[in-house]
Design a protein around this motif. Structure first.
Motif, PDB file in Angstrom:
ATOM      1  N   MET B   1     -28.925 -49.569  -2.479  1.00 39.71           N
ATOM      2  CA  MET B   1     -27.812 -49.794  -1.538  1.00 39.71           C
ATOM      3  C   MET B   1     -27.783 -48.701  -0.482  1.00 39.71           C
ATOM      4  O   MET B   1     -28.306 -47.624  -0.684  1.00 39.71           O
ATOM      5  CB  MET B   1     -26.476 -49.763  -2.300  1.00 39.71           C
ATOM      6  N   LYS B   2     -27.132 -49.013   0.613  1.00 37.82           N
ATOM      7  CA  LYS B   2     -27.129 -48.062   1.730  1.00 37.82           C
ATOM      8  C   LYS B   2     -26.102 -46.948   1.594  1.00 37.82           C
ATOM      9  O   LYS B   2     -26.334 -45.835   2.068  1.00 37.82           O
ATOM     10  CB  LYS B   2     -26.885 -48.814   3.035  1.00 37.82           C
ATOM     11  N   PHE B   3     -24.939 -47.246   1.056  1.00 36.87           N
ATOM     12  CA  PHE B   3     -23.877 -46.242   0.979  1.00 36.87           C
ATOM     13  C   PHE B   3     -23.276 -46.190  -0.413  1.00 36.87           C
ATOM     14  O   PHE B   3     -23.148 -47.211  -1.084  1.00 36.87           O
ATOM     15  CB  PHE B   3     -22.728 -46.590   1.939  1.00 36.87           C
ATOM     16  N   LEU B   4     -22.850 -45.013  -0.808  1.00 34.87           N
ATOM     17  CA  LEU B   4     -21.972 -44.847  -1.962  1.00 34.87           C
ATOM     18  C   LEU B   4     -20.718 -44.188  -1.416  1.00 34.87           C
ATOM     19  O   LEU B   4     -20.772 -43.068  -0.906  1.00 34.87           O
ATOM     20  CB  LEU B   4     -22.638 -43.967  -3.025  1.00 34.87           C
ATOM     21  N   ILE B   5     -19.599 -44.910  -1.475  1.00 31.84           N
ATOM     22  CA  ILE B   5     -18.355 -44.388  -0.905  1.00 31.84           C
ATOM     23  C   ILE B   5     -17.435 -43.969  -2.037  1.00 31.84           C
ATOM     24  O   ILE B   5     -17.011 -44.804  -2.838  1.00 31.84           O
ATOM     25  CB  ILE B   5     -17.656 -45.455  -0.029  1.00 31.84           C
ATOM     26  N   ASN B   6     -17.145 -42.684  -2.128  1.00 29.85           N
ATOM     27  CA  ASN B   6     -16.282 -42.158  -3.173  1.00 29.85           C
ATOM     28  C   ASN B   6     -14.918 -41.838  -2.563  1.00 29.85           C
ATOM     29  O   ASN B   6     -14.724 -40.787  -1.940  1.00 29.85           O
ATOM     30  CB  ASN B   6     -16.921 -40.896  -3.783  1.00 29.85           C
ATOM     31  N   ILE B   7     -13.986 -42.781  -2.753  1.00 27.44           N
ATOM     32  CA  ILE B   7     -12.672 -42.656  -2.114  1.00 27.44           C
ATOM     33  C   ILE B   7     -11.950 -41.403  -2.588  1.00 27.44           C
ATOM     34  O   ILE B   7     -11.213 -40.773  -1.831  1.00 27.44           O
ATOM     35  CB  ILE B   7     -11.831 -43.917  -2.380  1.00 27.44           C
ATOM     36  N   GLU B   8     -12.185 -41.008  -3.839  1.00 24.67           N
ATOM     37  CA  GLU B   8     -11.468 -39.843  -4.372  1.00 24.67           C
ATOM     38  C   GLU B   8     -11.841 -38.561  -3.636  1.00 24.67           C
ATOM     39  O   GLU B   8     -11.096 -37.594  -3.660  1.00 24.67           O
ATOM     40  CB  GLU B   8     -11.762 -39.675  -5.867  1.00 24.67           C
ATOM     41  N   ARG B   9     -13.002 -38.532  -3.009  1.00 24.23           N
ATOM     42  CA  ARG B   9     -13.471 -37.307  -2.366  1.00 24.23           C
ATOM     43  C   ARG B   9     -13.230 -37.254  -0.859  1.00 24.23           C
ATOM     44  O   ARG B   9     -13.362 -36.193  -0.252  1.00 24.23           O
ATOM     45  CB  ARG B   9     -14.977 -37.116  -2.622  1.00 24.23           C
ATOM     46  N   CYS B  10     -12.894 -38.398  -0.242  1.00 27.32           N
ATOM     47  CA  CYS B  10     -12.744 -38.351   1.221  1.00 27.32           C
ATOM     48  C   CYS B  10     -11.463 -37.638   1.606  1.00 27.32           C
ATOM     49  O   CYS B  10     -10.381 -37.967   1.081  1.00 27.32           O
ATOM     50  CB  CYS B  10     -12.756 -39.759   1.810  1.00 27.32           C
ATOM     51  N   ILE B  11     -11.550 -36.646   2.477  1.00 25.50           N
ATOM     52  CA  ILE B  11     -10.381 -35.880   2.916  1.00 25.50           C
ATOM     53  C   ILE B  11     -10.114 -36.059   4.410  1.00 25.50           C
ATOM     54  O   ILE B  11      -9.358 -35.303   5.007  1.00 25.50           O
ATOM     55  CB  ILE B  11     -10.542 -34.374   2.600  1.00 25.50           C
ATOM     56  N   ASP B  12     -10.763 -37.082   5.023  1.00 28.66           N
ATOM     57  CA  ASP B  12     -10.500 -37.368   6.434  1.00 28.66           C
ATOM     58  C   ASP B  12     -10.753 -36.134   7.302  1.00 28.66           C
ATOM     59  O   ASP B  12      -9.931 -35.763   8.130  1.00 28.66           O
ATOM     60  CB  ASP B  12      -9.048 -37.870   6.591  1.00 28.66           C
ATOM     61  N   CYS B  13     -11.912 -35.494   7.101  1.00 26.25           N
ATOM     62  CA  CYS B  13     -12.213 -34.285   7.872  1.00 26.25           C
ATOM     63  C   CYS B  13     -12.884 -34.603   9.204  1.00 26.25           C
ATOM     64  O   CYS B  13     -13.023 -33.730  10.050  1.00 26.25           O
ATOM     65  CB  CYS B  13     -13.099 -33.333   7.068  1.00 26.25           C
ATOM     66  N   GLY B  14     -13.371 -35.839   9.361  1.00 26.08           N
ATOM     67  CA  GLY B  14     -13.988 -36.229  10.630  1.00 26.08           C
ATOM     68  C   GLY B  14     -15.432 -35.793  10.795  1.00 26.08           C
ATOM     69  O   GLY B  14     -16.024 -36.010  11.844  1.00 26.08           O
ATOM     70  N   GLY B  15     -16.026 -35.195   9.762  1.00 20.01           N
ATOM     71  CA  GLY B  15     -17.410 -34.731   9.879  1.00 20.01           C
ATOM     72  C   GLY B  15     -18.367 -35.873  10.172  1.00 20.01           C
ATOM     73  O   GLY B  15     -19.227 -35.776  11.061  1.00 20.01           O
ATOM     74  N   CYS B  16     -18.215 -36.986   9.462  1.00 20.73           N
ATOM     75  CA  CYS B  16     -19.089 -38.146   9.664  1.00 20.73           C
ATOM     76  C   CYS B  16     -18.896 -38.694  11.077  1.00 20.73           C
ATOM     77  O   CYS B  16     -19.864 -39.040  11.766  1.00 20.73           O
ATOM     78  CB  CYS B  16     -18.780 -39.227   8.629  1.00 20.73           C
ATOM     79  N   TRP B  17     -17.677 -38.742  11.517  1.00 17.25           N
ATOM     80  CA  TRP B  17     -17.299 -39.299  12.822  1.00 17.25           C
ATOM     81  C   TRP B  17     -17.972 -38.523  13.960  1.00 17.25           C
ATOM     82  O   TRP B  17     -18.586 -39.113  14.858  1.00 17.25           O
ATOM     83  CB  TRP B  17     -15.781 -39.227  12.937  1.00 17.25           C
ATOM     84  N   VAL B  18     -17.882 -37.185  13.910  1.00 19.47           N
ATOM     85  CA  VAL B  18     -18.470 -36.372  14.976  1.00 19.47           C
ATOM     86  C   VAL B  18     -19.990 -36.352  14.869  1.00 19.47           C
ATOM     87  O   VAL B  18     -20.691 -36.442  15.876  1.00 19.47           O
ATOM     88  CB  VAL B  18     -17.910 -34.940  14.971  1.00 19.47           C
ATOM     89  N   ALA B  19     -20.513 -36.273  13.637  1.00 24.89           N
ATOM     90  CA  ALA B  19     -21.975 -36.251  13.465  1.00 24.89           C
ATOM     91  C   ALA B  19     -22.581 -37.505  14.077  1.00 24.89           C
ATOM     92  O   ALA B  19     -23.601 -37.452  14.770  1.00 24.89           O
ATOM     93  CB  ALA B  19     -22.333 -36.157  11.992  1.00 24.89           C
ATOM     94  N   TYR B 165     -21.682 -49.230  -2.550  1.00 22.84           N
ATOM     95  CA  TYR B 165     -20.905 -49.022  -3.769  1.00 22.84           C
ATOM     96  C   TYR B 165     -19.595 -48.342  -3.381  1.00 22.84           C
ATOM     97  O   TYR B 165     -19.508 -47.641  -2.384  1.00 22.84           O
ATOM     98  CB  TYR B 165     -21.625 -48.058  -4.725  1.00 22.84           C
ATOM     99  N   VAL B 166     -18.610 -48.506  -4.254  1.00 23.13           N
ATOM    100  CA  VAL B 166     -17.365 -47.776  -4.050  1.00 23.13           C
ATOM    101  C   VAL B 166     -16.891 -47.195  -5.380  1.00 23.13           C
ATOM    102  O   VAL B 166     -17.083 -47.800  -6.440  1.00 23.13           O
ATOM    103  CB  VAL B 166     -16.281 -48.685  -3.417  1.00 23.13           C
ATOM    104  N   LYS B 167     -16.340 -45.994  -5.312  1.00 24.73           N
ATOM    105  CA  LYS B 167     -15.746 -45.365  -6.503  1.00 24.73           C
ATOM    106  C   LYS B 167     -14.312 -45.032  -6.160  1.00 24.73           C
ATOM    107  O   LYS B 167     -14.038 -44.459  -5.115  1.00 24.73           O
ATOM    108  CB  LYS B 167     -16.525 -44.092  -6.837  1.00 24.73           C
ATOM    109  N   GLY B 168     -13.388 -45.418  -7.034  1.00 26.63           N
ATOM    110  CA  GLY B 168     -11.980 -45.180  -6.737  1.00 26.63           C
ATOM    111  C   GLY B 168     -11.420 -46.373  -5.999  1.00 26.63           C
ATOM    112  O   GLY B 168     -12.146 -47.275  -5.585  1.00 26.63           O
ATOM    113  N   SER B 169     -10.097 -46.401  -5.854  1.00 24.54           N
ATOM    114  CA  SER B 169      -9.496 -47.551  -5.182  1.00 24.54           C
ATOM    115  C   SER B 169      -8.419 -47.089  -4.227  1.00 24.54           C
ATOM    116  O   SER B 169      -7.918 -45.971  -4.313  1.00 24.54           O
ATOM    117  CB  SER B 169      -8.885 -48.494  -6.230  1.00 24.54           C
ATOM    118  N   MET B 170      -8.083 -47.980  -3.297  1.00 22.14           N
ATOM    119  CA  MET B 170      -7.011 -47.676  -2.366  1.00 22.14           C
ATOM    120  C   MET B 170      -5.689 -48.040  -3.027  1.00 22.14           C
ATOM    121  O   MET B 170      -4.676 -47.982  -2.448  1.00 22.14           O
ATOM    122  CB  MET B 170      -7.182 -48.477  -1.059  1.00 22.14           C
TER     123      MET B 170
END
Lengths: 935, 170
Positions: B1-19, B165-170
């Motif tokens: 798979m292309k992405f593994l998204i771990n919702i528990e770890r995202c802190i909305d820091c914007g690093g991915c956005w700017v990169a 993939y996703v880990k954690g839920s909204m």
């Protein structure tokens, strides 16, 4: 910017008149063109050339250069991609032990910040209300001549210099040396307004004022207690390790007036009133002692003064704590239970704990709590003050501070000056020599006392030395000139007074990669000189993380436009001022070597350029559990050789006060520096730890180490290094093996007690828990009781009934001239706002994103209203990264031509409290009173 | 798979956005990756990074009237802007808001999984720069699979079969 292009410009600037008709043909690749497009425009705009033709050339030569991010103090590594001399991109540095490739929005914006068209490109002067370009020769001549003239007429103390928190360790050392040779202690930097209370609080309790762990060590904690930290926004990559610990079962507890992004990750969150921190901590300690949850063996063996603490905390029952802090008893108990039963636990703080009138005491209470739980010295446990800017730890260690010389040698002691006269004279890295008497002769005398051994002003209130009458500032004349060397004017409080001072004084010198709002803020037509400094991406030298790790930076690209590195500017200025012989180092590495000789109290002998560069080249050999090299050329070393690093064989000390490891494996202990106070039965005796030191460490109880031969010297003054060797051979750190002091005899508060903030919402609580009497701090009378009583007399708690607190946003950094000059970061976080609870807002007819005025007794700001549940109905929050607008008025046109940041905003520090810490003069930015109404 | 998204770890820091913006020279107002936050300011606050999911059954490809959207053999879904007519059908059907439009050109723009870097054997910058390893792209897609298995992540569920993939839920 390619070397070919720069040399063309260089030639042109020498003979501009002859070559004005030249057409510069620059061979460039497509990748280079982006950067050169801007260069072409600049060249045409400034008349260097008539036209610039950019032609396609062969494929780009790509270099990849590793360096360290220049925003926060976590110290993330990255790889800079340079194509034909232009910094065009970044790649992750995946085997960097601390961040393992990860970076936040600021770090990933480094390319954009470095290449920003808002950069200060050449020296400028404000003359007759207009900004004029001047040459470097002119600039150095003007600055030097004026500083000399002020020194001759008014004395060297009439200059105040500050800043360089982003500077390398070497440049910070040069800055402090510069002030020493200029003849003043009126030098300070951003640590004053950031962690000065941490340094003071921990220095007096443990012996060293720094983070006791490394960031990597956070993996090993069983319970992270965030008390005064919003690490998710202030230190994003730090959270990576917190989550690693959480994956292993660690708990996260967050206590904060706001439900922050960090609180969103908590297992348990508790909201408390800004400024009630000590009551909260004492409530915890009281419950822990009552329930017998303390580590009695640790208290008995490793601390002194527990009885004083027991006496003080008795008052803070859960009911009393609820009254002061808003925290219900069951929540207080839950926090105490979690931190006591999931060990090692820690206490993580930043400005939430430090920026108070009782900041030093809040830190002491935190340290006391960690000792009571027996956390201090464990991997992942104890006191975790996470520092701010990328080298605030290093610049603090190099003591760009008005009370210390580099390495924490107190200015009040002549022995410190004698030491540095010796260092400057006996090391071969510069040609200069100087005796103690010659050094002293550079300083002024006032009231028959030498100013050499007097502390100077602080960055938090320097402007008072311009505004107050001369009789109230403790020196011969008022301050006439300020040198803002990488220092934002919007990160200190009482900005209206600062602005007034900047309009009154003779000269303002700004040394910075950007003009910054400092160039725009003062209403004046003359007397501002701007010197373009290179960014951290354009220079080399070492930098110290929040975990005391020293890392080496390499140059990504040479200084852009006409900017110069700080080291080069110091060399030019010092020559003009007549002490260039003390700055004629052959390389920046020679400055590091001088520091290795000079800075001995905190053991900077082992962080040599060779060792740091070798670590950098062998990052892949470091495992990521403890940050230690396994095999390879760095075998056994800890990443960054965290100080104390006592010798070039020492691996560094990742965990301070860890008595379980041998000292040559990074083991350490509380400093053996103090004696029992007069009222104790063993008065005058050294405070040493118990006889038993854990097996296998080879250590013995000990006080400070002295050299044995020749003229005996304490280890801090022993240039031969013999004292260090004696200690290490005994299995001890040279700083000895003492006890943590829970009581500091002689302070107004020997153990902390709750005192209401200067601007308190509750006069009843003020009556019960008043602040200090007014007192002189760093030469200035500082109002505590007077200002607290003024607030009550003026009924500010009625006129301004809302509690205002301030803090950070992840997208911006400090004064934020850099981040707000990045088009990406400006897009991501474009406007200044106040966080306001929806119920509070609707009661005032305020809708989301309306413009509002936030007003306090000191002024008002015009900002957007951001409706959110992060804050409760009694509190609002404003980020402090904003400037360029002053009380609603835009100053965009006052910046030198078009250089105002993409995003400008009003500054909360116009309205924040006029309270200051009793020990360090840290400003009380976390608690003020305000009111809000629609604009 | 292309992405593994771990919702528990995202802190909305914007690093991915700017990169992403920096590396791909993305225009203003286009966000090839978005960070979505729910329950802001209250317990239950979660942030999730949302790039294009390069779905196995991409709705965008299915509805495009001019065949401007194609899926490569390695699964990366790309738009050919020379064919795009800016009709916005793809935007209407994408469950993740991936297709974006910039005012002046009218063409669709979206996450390309850093296809130029992929073709050089490198990884997408959003994941490789993620501050907290919330958005994980590893050294290869096999690496993503192995990490997902290690932390017990499950496939992100949607009719379009997102390649994540996703880990954690909204």
């Amino acid at each position: 910017m390619g070397t070919k292009t720069r040399s063309i410009l260089g030639e042109l600037s020498l003979s501009r008149r002859t070559f004005t008709k030249i057409t510069a043909v620059v061979a460039a690749t497509a990748a280079m063109y982006k950067g050169l497009g801007k260069l072409a425009n600049y060249a045409k705009e400034t008349g260097y050339v008539e036209d610039v033709i950019v032609e396609a050339a062969s494929a780009a030569k790509t270099d990849k250069i590793k360096s360290i991010c220049s925003f926060c103090s976590v110290g993330c590594g990255y790889v800079g991609v340079v194509e034909d001399g232009v910094f065009t991109g970044m790649e992750p540095w995946e085997d960097h032990p601390i961040n393992q490739g990860g970076m936040c929005s600021k770090g990933t914006a480094l390319v954009d910040v470095t290449n920003s068209e808002k950069r200060l490109k050449y020296p400028m002067e404000k003359v007759g209300g207009r900004w004029k370009k001047i040459s470097w020769d002119e600039a150095i001549d003007k600055v030097g001549t004026q500083l000399n003239s002020i020194r001759d007429t008014y004395g060297p103390d009439s200059v105040f210099m500050c800043g360089l928190v982003h500077g390398s360790n070497e440049e910070a050392y040069l800055f402090r040396k510069f002030a020493m040779l200029f003849g003043t202690n009126n030098i300070d930097h951003q640590a004053r307004i950031c962690h000065s209370t941490t340094v003071q609080g921990l220095l007096y309790t443990f012996g060293h004022g720094a983070m006791t762990n490394t960031t990597i060590a956070m993996k090993h904690s069983k319970c992270h207690f965030f008390f005064g930290s919003n690490a998710a926004e202030a230190h994003p990559v730090f959270m990576q390790k917190i989550f690693d610990a959480k994956d292993r079962g660690a708990k996260i507890v967050v206590a904060d007036p706001r439900f922050t992004k960090t609180a969103a990750k908590a297992d348990f969150y508790v909201r408390f009133r800004p400024g009630s921190d000590i009551a909260f901590l004492y409530g915890l300690i009281n419950l822990i002692l009552e329930n017998g949850w303390q580590d009695q063996e640790y208290i008995d063996n490793r601390t002194y003064g527990i009885d004083y603490v027991k006496e003080a905390v008795k008052h803070y029952t859960p009911e009393v704590v609820e009254k002061i802090t808003w925290v219900p008893p069951e929540d207080l108990l839950k926090v105490a239970d979690m931190i006591a039963h999931n060990k090692p636990s820690n206490l993580i703080w930043s400005m939430g704990a430090t920026q108070h009138s009782v900041g030093t005491q809040i830190i002491r209470a935190s340290a006391i709590l960690q000792c009571i739980l027996g956390n201090q010295g464990e991997w992942g446990g104890g006191c975790i003050p996470v520092r701010g800017h990328c080298n605030v730890q290093g610049v603090t260690d190099m003591c760009v501070l008005s009370q210390f010389l580099p390495g924490y040698y107190g200015v009040s002691s002549e022995a410190s000056w004698s030491w540095y006269a010796k260092v400057f004279s006996e090391t071969d890295y510069t040609s200069g020599t100087i005796s103690l008497d010659e050094l002293k002769a550079r300083f002024d005398t006032y009231n028959d006392e030498s100013m050499m051994t007097k502390k100077g002003f602080t960055v938090s209130r320097w402007y008072e030395a311009v505004l107050k009458p001369q009789s109230e500032i403790g020196q011969r004349n008022n301050v006439k000139a300020v040198v803002l060397w990488g220092e934002a004017t919007s990160s200190i409080t009482e900005m209206k007074r600062e602005k007034e001072a900047m309009e009154k004084m003779d000269l303002i010198v700004i040394v910075d990669p950007f003009p910054t709002s400092a160039s725009a803020m003062p209403d004046r037509d003359n007397g501002i000189i701007l010197l373009p400094a290179a960014t951290r991406q354009e220079g080399t030298g070492s930098v110290t993380t929040t975990g005391r790790e020293w890392q080496w930076r390499d140059v990504i690209v040479p200084p852009l436009y006409e900017s110069k590195t700080d080291m080069e500017i110091f060399q030019l200025l010092s020559t003009k001022l007549g002490f260039g012989d003390h700055f004629d180092y052959k390389s920046i590495e020679d400055v590091t070597r001088e520091i290795n000789v000079a800075s001995r109290w905190i053991g900077n002998q082992g962080e040599t350029p060779e060792r740091m560069k070798r670590q950098k080249a062998n990052a892949h050999t470091f495992e990521t559990e403890y940050g230690r090299a396994v095999g390879g050329p760095c075998d056994g070393e800890y990443w960054g050789l965290p100080w104390p690093c006592w010798s070039t064989e020492h691996p560094g000390t990742p965990i301070l006060y860890n008595d379980k490891a041998p000292v040559m494996e990074g083991g350490h202990d509380f400093r053996g520096k103090w004696t029992y106070p007069d009222n104790e039965p063993n008065a005058g005796e050294q405070i040493l730890r118990a006889e038993t030191i854990p097996a296998g460490t080879g250590g013995t109880p000990s006080f400070y180490y002295w050299s044995a031969t020749g003229e005996p010297q304490k280890y801090g003054y022993d240039m031969t290094g013999e004292a260090n060797q004696l200690a290490l051979a005994d299995g001890n750190p040279p700083s000895g093996r003492g006890r943590a002091r829970l009581r500091v005899a002689g302070w107004i508060d020997e153990v902390p007690i709750h005192r209401e903030p200067i601007e308190s919402p509750d006069p009843g609580l003020v009556a019960e828990y008043p602040t200090y009497e007014d007192k002189e701090i760093y030469k200035l009378m500082t109002e505590f009781k007077t200002e607290q009583q003024n607030s009550i007399t003026e009924k500010r708690h009625i006129k301004y009934p809302i509690v205002l607190t301030t803090g950070r946003q992840v997208e911006h950094h400090g004064g934020s001239a850099q981040t707000r000059s990045s088009k990406y970061l400006a897009e991501l976080q474009p406007e200044m706002y106040v966080e306001i609870n929806p119920s509070l807002a609707s009661g005032k007819g305020i809708k989301h994103w309306d413009f509002v005025w936030v007003e306090s007794a000191r002024g008002r700001c015009r900002v957007r209203a951001y409706l959110t549940e992060r804050v409760n109905e009694k509190t609002v929050f404003m980020p402090y990264h904003w400037a360029g607008i002053f009380e609603g008025e835009s100053y965009e046109d006052r910046y030198p031509g078009g250089s105002a940041e993409y995003s400008i905003g009003d500054s909360v520090n116009i309205i924040a409290s006029a309270g200051y810490d009793e020990q360090t003069q840290m400003q009380e930015t976390k608690v003020a009173l305000c009111n809000i109404y629609k604009a | 798979m292309k992405f593994l998204i771990n919702i528990e770890r995202c802190i909305d820091c914007g690093g991915c956005w700017v990169a992403c913006k920096q590396t791909n020279d993305v225009q203003e107002e286009i966000q090839r990756i978005r960070i979505v936050t729910v329950n802001e300011g209250v317990p239950g606050e979660k942030s999730i990074p949302v790039p294009c999911m390069h779905c196995d059954s991409p709705a965008c490809e299915a509805v495009c009237p001019v065949g401007a959207i194609t899926k490569r053999s390695d699964g990366i879904v790309l738009v050919d802007q020379s064919k795009c007519i800016g009709c916005r059908y793809c935007r209407m059907v994408c469950p993740f808001g991936a297709p974006q439009y910039e005012g002046s050109s009218g063409k669709m723009d979206k996450c390309t999984y850093c296809v130029e870097l992929i073709d050089e054997g490198l990884r997408p910058v959003c994941g490789s720069f993620c501050a907290t390893k919330a958005l994980y792209v590893g050294k290869s897609e096999a690496d993503v699979d192995s990490e997902a298995s290690k932390i017990g992540a499950s496939k992100l569920a949607s009719v379009t079969n997102p390649d994540a993939y996703v880990k954690g839920s909204m």
